[in-house]
Design a protein around this motif. Sequence first.
Motif, PDB file in Angstrom:
ATOM      1  N   ASP A   1      -7.233   5.302   2.722  1.00 31.86           N
ATOM      2  CA  ASP A   1      -5.739   5.308   3.326  1.00 31.86           C
ATOM      3  C   ASP A   1      -5.108   6.327   2.620  1.00 31.86           C
ATOM      4  O   ASP A   1      -4.409   7.163   3.393  1.00 31.86           O
ATOM      5  CB  ASP A   1      -5.123   4.012   2.718  1.00 31.86           C
TER       6      ASP A   1
ATOM      7  N   ARG B   1       0.503  -1.187   0.190  1.00 30.91           N
ATOM      8  CA  ARG B   1       0.057  -0.166   0.091  1.00 30.91           C
ATOM      9  C   ARG B   1       0.728   1.096   0.072  1.00 30.91           C
ATOM     10  O   ARG B   1       0.418   2.289  -0.614  1.00 30.91           O
ATOM     11  CB  ARG B   1      -0.864   0.136   1.110  1.00 30.91           C
TER      12      ARG B   1
ATOM     13  N   LEU C   1      -6.809  -3.113  -4.279  1.00 34.20           N
ATOM     14  CA  LEU C   1      -5.416  -2.271  -3.840  1.00 34.20           C
ATOM     15  C   LEU C   1      -6.173  -0.808  -3.903  1.00 34.20           C
ATOM     16  O   LEU C   1      -5.791  -0.182  -2.896  1.00 34.20           O
ATOM     17  CB  LEU C   1      -4.089  -2.548  -4.426  1.00 34.20           C
TER      18      LEU C   1
ATOM     19  N   GLN D   1      -8.556  -0.161  -1.128  1.00 34.33           N
ATOM     20  CA  GLN D   1      -7.973  -0.015  -0.167  1.00 34.33           C
ATOM     21  C   GLN D   1      -7.323   1.348   0.148  1.00 34.33           C
ATOM     22  O   GLN D   1      -7.311   2.027   0.986  1.00 34.33           O
ATOM     23  CB  GLN D   1      -6.812  -1.212   0.284  1.00 34.33           C
ATOM     24  N   LEU D   2      -6.846   1.694  -1.110  1.00 33.29           N
ATOM     25  CA  LEU D   2      -6.238   3.099  -1.081  1.00 33.29           C
ATOM     26  C   LEU D   2      -7.047   4.246  -0.813  1.00 33.29           C
ATOM     27  O   LEU D   2      -6.836   5.071  -0.164  1.00 33.29           O
ATOM     28  CB  LEU D   2      -5.499   3.209  -2.459  1.00 33.29           C
TER      29      LEU D   2
ATOM     30  N   LYS E   1       0.971   4.383  -2.834  1.00 31.59           N
ATOM     31  CA  LYS E   1       0.624   5.566  -2.550  1.00 31.59           C
ATOM     32  C   LYS E   1       1.988   6.519  -3.118  1.00 31.59           C
ATOM     33  O   LYS E   1       1.622   7.306  -3.569  1.00 31.59           O
ATOM     34  CB  LYS E   1       0.732   5.936  -0.804  1.00 31.59           C
TER      35      LYS E   1
END
Lengths: 179, 232
Positions: free
Chosen positions: B22, A114, B15, B18-19, A118
């Motif tokens: 987040d 993750r 993903l 989820q981001l 980002k």
Amino acid sequence: MTDLELVERVRRGDQGAFRILYDTNVDRVYRIAYRMAGEDDLARDFTQETFLRAYERLGQFRGDAALSTWLHSIAVSVSLNGLRKFDRHRKRERPLEGAASVSGTRKGLEPDVRERLKKAVDALSEIYRTVFLMHDLEGYSHGEISEMLGIAEGTSKARLSRARAKLREALGDTVEECV
Amino acid sequence: MMRDDGMSEERLDELIAQLADDYNAPPETPREEIWAALEAELRVRDGRRGAVIPIDRGRPAGAQGFHRVAGWAVAAAALLVLGVGIGRMTAPVGSAEGNQALAVSPAERASLVHVATVEHLGRSESLLTLVRADASTGRVDPHVRRLARDLLTETRLLLDTPQDQKGDPEMRSLLEDLELVLVQVVGAEDSEVDGKRDAGTELRLALQGMDERAVLPRIQAAMPSGPGLPGT
């Protein structure tokens, strides 16, 4: 009350109408500003500036698009300009640190993946990142994005596709290994 | 579906989902704080234009009408009379200027001073709220600085009124503290002009002093709770 009626009331000096306009839209405006800025202080500034500009340009609102769409387009514009002004975007566009070492990351490090993702989003150029944030993280449709950014709907789709390709490229096959 | 680069669309979607929770995930919107700053800025802008003041302290919809130019005109007239009064008080004894009588009685003058003070505090409150909102950027908008300078002058004018016209030590103390804060806000500009680029430090000190002396709460307590200036 329609958007045009609300705007007309604000233009006539109805303070309560402006508060309604604010209350109805501030959450979405703040959300998109925060998504783009990543900092509360900047998001507050951008939100405030969005409503100030809207207030001063109410005469330009023709009702062709929804009032919320019009406001959100101002929010995106204000946020992008603000980020450029504060020179924060340049920091975001730094090359990924250690991107080449991603491959072969041990399995089960989901938080690490993750984090990589980002950084990959941060590394996207402005046009791709903006569409990606609006569509994939904030749930705007391509039609809404095209209105807000003043681009064709197909352009919005193409930019999103390119953004996702860049993210996939940045992550390589690491993600599969981590599953 | 697997891609040539080894990642499936489904996995990427997962993903990204989820981001969303987040990546720069927005906290709860600070509605009232933003509204207060917005309101203050609109007051400053419209006040500068001498136009309608469109926002009134964030009261519920329909609770308030707008303040009109009349409020500013009354206050401006009061300050004018006040200024003339001070000039008269400081003119040499026996001079033509000093002997010229004002066309207002002491009671009327006291009333005008009160109106001017309330209006002054209202604009100062708006300005200080705005300065606080701007402080995070370490800068103050140029028109805010100009307004701060104007308010500083007016504060001194009010402080220079003869004591018997105010008769209020608490108000004097408040005006003195306000003056100090405004000096620092204006000083932030000077530090930028000098090329020191430490306006942010000046602002932080100004806000710190303002909080320590509870300037904003005292201003709010000193102002009438009604919709605005008398007669507006």
